[in-house]
Write an enzyme that holds these catalytic residues in place. Structure first.
Site, PDB file in Angstrom:
ATOM      1  N   ASP A 164       0.821  -1.220   0.000  1.00 14.91           N
ATOM      2  CA  ASP A 164       0.000   0.000   0.000  1.00 14.91           C
ATOM      3  C   ASP A 164       0.852   1.265   0.000  1.00 14.91           C
ATOM      4  O   ASP A 164       0.413   2.310   0.474  1.00 14.91           O
ATOM      5  CB  ASP A 164      -0.954   0.023   1.206  1.00 14.91           C
ATOM      6  CG  ASP A 164      -1.796  -1.236   1.318  1.00 14.91           C
ATOM      7  OD1 ASP A 164      -2.489  -1.559   0.340  1.00 14.91           O
ATOM      8  OD2 ASP A 164      -1.747  -1.890   2.374  1.00 14.91           O
ATOM      9  N   HIS A 185      -4.137  -1.479  -6.333  1.00 13.74           N
ATOM     10  CA  HIS A 185      -3.504  -0.222  -6.679  1.00 13.74           C
ATOM     11  C   HIS A 185      -4.574   0.783  -7.090  1.00 13.74           C
ATOM     12  O   HIS A 185      -5.433   0.484  -7.923  1.00 13.74           O
ATOM     13  CB  HIS A 185      -2.496  -0.418  -7.811  1.00 13.74           C
ATOM     14  CG  HIS A 185      -1.364  -1.322  -7.440  1.00 13.74           C
ATOM     15  ND1 HIS A 185      -0.548  -1.930  -8.359  1.00 13.74           N
ATOM     16  CD2 HIS A 185      -0.918  -1.722  -6.231  1.00 13.74           C
ATOM     17  CE1 HIS A 185       0.347  -2.670  -7.731  1.00 13.74           C
ATOM     18  NE2 HIS A 185       0.137  -2.551  -6.440  1.00 13.74           N
TER      19      HIS A 185
END
Length: 530
Positions: free
Chosen positions: A96, A124
């Site tokens: 992340d 994403h």
């Protein structure tokens, strides 16, 4: 002066920049008592003026050593980039970090964008204006209409989710036909893999791993047990059907109570087979031919190094190798083809799921942890779970850099630190009063680690519209340069906001691959590691 000769002495220039603490700014820190001081463990100057004199002396010595003097302002384009190679964007923390945003930016200049490991457990997010795109299997480079996206053999692919992603592109007016290639060797994640994943996680109770329950682990288990199915098997239906029936029976025997509608699943896969097969190719040959023909190739890593099955905080890891090794095994290219390796890291640190997290902060109203969580919108793209937050962890980043050999760093979400009076950097680990130089393999040792912090002044100014490093508030510059000094790797990209254009690019000179463009291996590079 030094930047003016970077094209001829790039390696020396970058080493000097780090050794001099980012030309001075990076060597200044603020203690708990708010006293300005110079970090020097070697008995050097401890005042600002003394430090500046020391820097001037070192610069003069360096210029004498490399045989240059005088000079004008640096020219644009610090160093000519090495002409050809595969570039890689990797996560350097626990995932992340914002890899997709950099891939989206870089992919505008690449012909191929690829995924090499993991599956739909990756997430994403790309912001284009007010539009938010979320990708789990497709490379973020799909938004570049000129790029071809390749799903490599190391990926495990849940075909229903993959086709849904493609359909969402169509609904958003993005044309993908002819631009998506799937490896015939990529293994398939079936619905029953996901069911089993959830069952195993639930049975673990308090000892759960914290998986996404997307079936990634069970699919890789089928691959290792050698009874899995690959995408290319759909091209031979009789073969696919017989192996699917055997795999389904195996799982129902191994997990009592598991029910699989074998005939229903086979009808579904026979229906989608023509669509999938139209995108299926030998991606090993395809990618290497593209490289041979001079195409520019970008690899988008999934997950991150600290979730690597070998190098991460085992067993609280993913089921693949989201570090540099997966580029070779998950795409089928040789190491000699790799050029730039870009490590993506947040200006702080986050983690989803269970497992050790040395710099973790408590998230309570009014706390720094709450600030990072709320301002940074720290919720998982794939699971929606709240992410745990903490300060930037330098020992962890040094470990990740050691494994992956980053040539430059993409520092994301610097803007999230805006508004904090003080910012901390986790500088060193101690265990039972002694400094340790590596990342412990034992989780019990990890749990006993004491983190030593360096404290710096924060900044209040809005940086979301900043486009050049020199325009950042001085304290923000100091923070970036200090991180760069501690890691010994140039920070090229700096994220200053959530949108795709909210990024500072310091240029190609801030990448070791350009400094080593003369063919040297860079092994004599020396950095400060204080």
């Amino acid at each position: 002066m030094l930047r003016g000769v970077a094209a001829r002495h790039g390696k020396t220039f970058l080493a000097a920049g780090s050794a001099l603490g980012g030309f001075g700014l990076g060597s200044v820190s603020v203690s708990e008592s708010n006293e300005a001081k110079c970090e020097d463990d070697m008995g050097g100057p401890t005042t600002i003026m003394g430090l500046l004199k020391d820097i001037a002396s070192k610069v003069n010595n360096l210029e004498t050593a490399i045989g240059v003097s005088g000079g004008g302002p640096p020219k644009s384009g610090l160093v000519a980039s090495r002409s050809h190679g595969i570039d890689v964007v990797l996560g350097s923390q626990w995932g992340d970090e914002g890899k997709g945003k950099l891939v989206d930016k870089l992919s505008q200049e690449y012909d191929l964008c690829t995924r090499v490991a993991g599956g739909s457990n990756a997430g994403h997010t790309i912001m284009v204006g007010d539009k938010k795109y979320k990708f789990h299997l497709l490379p973020s480079g799909i938004l570049n209409e000129k790029a071809t996206c390749v799903i490599g053999n190391g990926v495990v692919i849940h075909l229903p989710s993959f086709l849904n992603e493609l359909d969402s592109l169509t609904s958003n007016g993005i044309e993908y036909q002819g631009r998506v290639k799937i490896s015939d060797r990529a293994h398939i994640v079936f619905d029953f893999h996901q069911t089993v994943d959830g069952q195993i996680e639930s049975r673990l109770g308090r000892n759960k791993i914290g998986t996404t329950r997307k079936g990634i682990g069970p699919a890789y288990a089928s691959k290792i047990q050698r009874n899995g199915l690959r995408v290319g098997d759909l091209q031979r239906w009789d073969y696919f059907e017989s192996r699917f029936r055997a795999l389904a029976e195996h799982h129902m025997n191994a997990f009592p109570g598991l029910k699989i509608d074998i005939d229903g699943q086979l009808r579904y896969y026979k229906k989608i087979a023509p669509r999938v097969c139209s995108m299926t190719v030998d991606t090993i040959q395809y990618t290497n031919d593209a490289f041979k023909n001079g195409k520019k190739i970008l690899i988008e890593g999934a997950n991150a190094t600290m979730l690597d099955i070998d190098f991460g905080t085992y067993p609280f890891v993913t089921s693949s190798n989201p570090s540099i090794g997966s580029v070779l095994t998950g795409l089928g290219v040789s190491p000699t083809k790799i050029r730039g390796i870009y490590g993506t890291t947040k200006a702080y640190c986050t983690r989803v799921g269970e497992g050790p997290f040395p710099t973790e902060l408590e998230v309570v109203q009014g706390s720094v942890g709450h600030h990072l969580s709320s301002v940074g919108a720290e919720y998982g793209t794939t699971t929606g779970r709240s992410r745990r937050v903490g300060w930037l962890d330098i020992p962890q980043m040094q470990y990740s850099t050691l494994i992956n050999g980053f040539t430059s760093i993409n520092l994301t979400k610097l803007d999230v630190l805006t508004g904090l009076d003080k910012v901390k950097i986790g500088k060193a680990y101690k265990h039972k009063g002694k400094y340790i130089k590596t990342m412990p393999a034992c989780l019990k040792t990890m749990a006993e680690i004491e983190v030593e912090y360096e404290i710096m002044d924060g900044w209040k100014e809005d940086i979301s519209n900043v486009k050049n490093f020199d325009e950042l508030p001085v304290n923000a510059q100091r923070y970036v340069l200090r991180v760069q000094e501690l890691l010994g790797v140039p920070i090229r990209w700096i994220g200053v906001g959530p949108n795709r254009l909210d990024m500072i690019d310091r240029g190609e000179g801030w990448d070791l691959v350009t400094a080593n463009g003369n063919g040297d291996d860079g092994n004599d590079m020396v950095y400060s590691s204080s």
